[in-house]
Design a protein around this motif. Structure first.
Motif, PDB file in Angstrom:
ATOM      1  N   THR A  71       0.771  -1.171   0.063  1.00 21.27           N
ATOM      2  CA  THR A  71       0.093   0.083  -0.072  1.00 21.27           C
ATOM      3  C   THR A  71       0.893   1.228  -0.169  1.00 21.27           C
ATOM      4  O   THR A  71       1.955   1.072   0.560  1.00 21.27           O
ATOM      5  CB  THR A  71      -0.788   0.145   1.096  1.00 21.27           C
ATOM      6  N   LYS A 125       5.069  -1.061 -14.309  1.00 13.18           N
ATOM      7  CA  LYS A 125       3.761  -0.634 -13.783  1.00 13.18           C
ATOM      8  C   LYS A 125       4.139   0.341 -12.408  1.00 13.18           C
ATOM      9  O   LYS A 125       4.997  -0.173 -11.683  1.00 13.18           O
ATOM     10  CB  LYS A 125       3.163  -2.141 -13.079  1.00 13.18           C
ATOM     11  N   PHE A 158       2.378   2.110  -8.952  1.00 12.03           N
ATOM     12  CA  PHE A 158       1.107   2.097  -8.193  1.00 12.03           C
ATOM     13  C   PHE A 158       1.352   3.511  -7.397  1.00 12.03           C
ATOM     14  O   PHE A 158       2.101   4.076  -6.863  1.00 12.03           O
ATOM     15  CB  PHE A 158       1.582   1.059  -6.952  1.00 12.03           C
ATOM     16  N   SER A 180      -3.166   8.486  -3.463  1.00  9.98           N
ATOM     17  CA  SER A 180      -4.572   9.215  -3.940  1.00  9.98           C
ATOM     18  C   SER A 180      -4.223  10.676  -4.242  1.00  9.98           C
ATOM     19  O   SER A 180      -5.258  11.378  -4.542  1.00  9.98           O
ATOM     20  CB  SER A 180      -5.507   8.918  -2.804  1.00  9.98           C
ATOM     21  N   TYR A 193      -4.000   4.342 -17.800  1.00  4.23           N
ATOM     22  CA  TYR A 193      -4.151   4.476 -16.389  1.00  4.23           C
ATOM     23  C   TYR A 193      -5.443   5.137 -16.064  1.00  4.23           C
ATOM     24  O   TYR A 193      -6.071   5.823 -16.848  1.00  4.23           O
ATOM     25  CB  TYR A 193      -3.140   5.106 -15.792  1.00  4.23           C
ATOM     26  N   GLN A 219      -8.164   6.720 -13.057  1.00  7.14           N
ATOM     27  CA  GLN A 219      -8.035   7.335 -11.612  1.00  7.14           C
ATOM     28  C   GLN A 219      -9.680   7.380 -11.276  1.00  7.14           C
ATOM     29  O   GLN A 219     -10.493   8.312 -11.914  1.00  7.14           O
ATOM     30  CB  GLN A 219      -7.565   8.666 -11.537  1.00  7.14           C
ATOM     31  N   GLU A 233      -9.766   8.328  -5.783  1.00  2.63           N
ATOM     32  CA  GLU A 233      -8.588   7.007  -5.682  1.00  2.63           C
ATOM     33  C   GLU A 233      -7.395   7.421  -6.435  1.00  2.63           C
ATOM     34  O   GLU A 233      -7.317   8.314  -7.285  1.00  2.63           O
ATOM     35  CB  GLU A 233      -9.229   5.623  -5.915  1.00  2.63           C
ATOM     36  N   GLN A 255      -4.420   3.731 -11.368  1.00  2.28           N
ATOM     37  CA  GLN A 255      -4.265   2.346 -11.586  1.00  2.28           C
ATOM     38  C   GLN A 255      -3.916   1.988 -13.067  1.00  2.28           C
ATOM     39  O   GLN A 255      -4.705   2.679 -13.729  1.00  2.28           O
ATOM     40  CB  GLN A 255      -5.510   1.538 -10.973  1.00  2.28           C
ATOM     41  N   LEU A 256      -3.213   0.992 -12.983  1.00  4.49           N
ATOM     42  CA  LEU A 256      -2.969   0.628 -14.549  1.00  4.49           C
ATOM     43  C   LEU A 256      -4.201  -0.091 -14.784  1.00  4.49           C
ATOM     44  O   LEU A 256      -4.700  -0.979 -14.211  1.00  4.49           O
ATOM     45  CB  LEU A 256      -1.691  -0.335 -14.633  1.00  4.49           C
TER      46      LEU A 256
END
Lengths: 113, 112
Positions: free
Chosen positions: A3, A101, A103, A106, B36, B38, B42, B45-46
């Motif tokens: 996370t 990739k 991550f 927010s 991606y 959104q 949040e 994210q891929l």
């Protein structure tokens, strides 16, 4: 599971004030860490990335700096904010370029007034 | 230089409509291409990716085909849902660079 935490979510600061945005990652070690910024109507711009503690690469000259005091902590700072620093700031982590990739956290909406 | 251009939003559609969000790129070398997404509140994210010409990335009913001849990677979905409402970002990475280059994002609003 991994996370990523980023805070604060929103921030309003006066011109000339300092800035500190923090990002931490959990559940992984030695991540590559990134700070992106999205200004209104523009794409996400890479500001800084880090491949290890104390290792910071800057992509664009600007009023901001970044630091990585711990393996999973990435801090975005400024000594004196400018109006042009307003935008949406996103922290992200990735394993390596070949993983393809990222991550993302927010985000932090920063308004400099 | 390397850059991504995507259509401006917002794009407003009714549920079950067909979606296309255009994305074109300029790049040196051989880029990998990404979409991606959104969702409200949040992080990004891929959604899908394609690593070489003519590859098709797909996920959650979305598709995009890497078109080298037109330098495009348009996102499509045959039937959108309200839950697809989000901001969609097209992105590229050249070779093994650490840098992901993003477009400006396209907001999609799907109405019931």
């Amino acid at each position: 599971s991994q996370t990523i935490h980023q805070w604060p979510a929103t921030l309003v600061q006066p011109v000339g004030s300092p800035l500190s945005l923090e990002c931490t990652v959990e559940g992984t070690s030695n991540p590559n860490l990134y700070w992106y910024r999205q200004a209104a109507g523009r794409g996400l711009q890479l500001l800084f990335y880090s491949v290890g503690i104390g290792q910071i690469s800057s992509e664009v000259p600007q009023n901001l700096s970044a630091s990585r005091p711990q393996d999973r902590q990435f801090i975005l700072s400024s000594k004196k904010l400018l109006l042009s620093d307003s935008g949406f700031y996103l922290c992200a982590w990735g394993r390596d370029p070949q993983s393809e990739k990222l991550f993302f956290g927010s985000g932090t909406q920063l308004s400099v007034l | 230089g390397n850059s991504v251009t995507q259509m401006e939003g917002p794009v407003t559609l009714s549920e079950e409509a067909f979606l296309t969000i255009n994305c074109t790129y300029t790049a040196t070398g051989y880029p990998s291409l990404f979409w991606y997404v959104q969702y409200p509140g949040e992080g990004l994210q891929l959604l899908l990716k394609a690593t070489k010409a003519d590859d098709k990335g797909s996920n959650k009913g979305f598709e995009a085909t890497y078109r080298k001849e037109t330098t495009s990677f348009h996102l499509e979905k045959g039937s959108v849902q309200v839950s697809d409402s989000a901001v969609y970002f097209c992105a590229l990475r050249v070779d093994s660079s650490y840098k992901l280059i993003f477009g400006s994002g396209t907001r999609l609003l799907v109405r019931p």
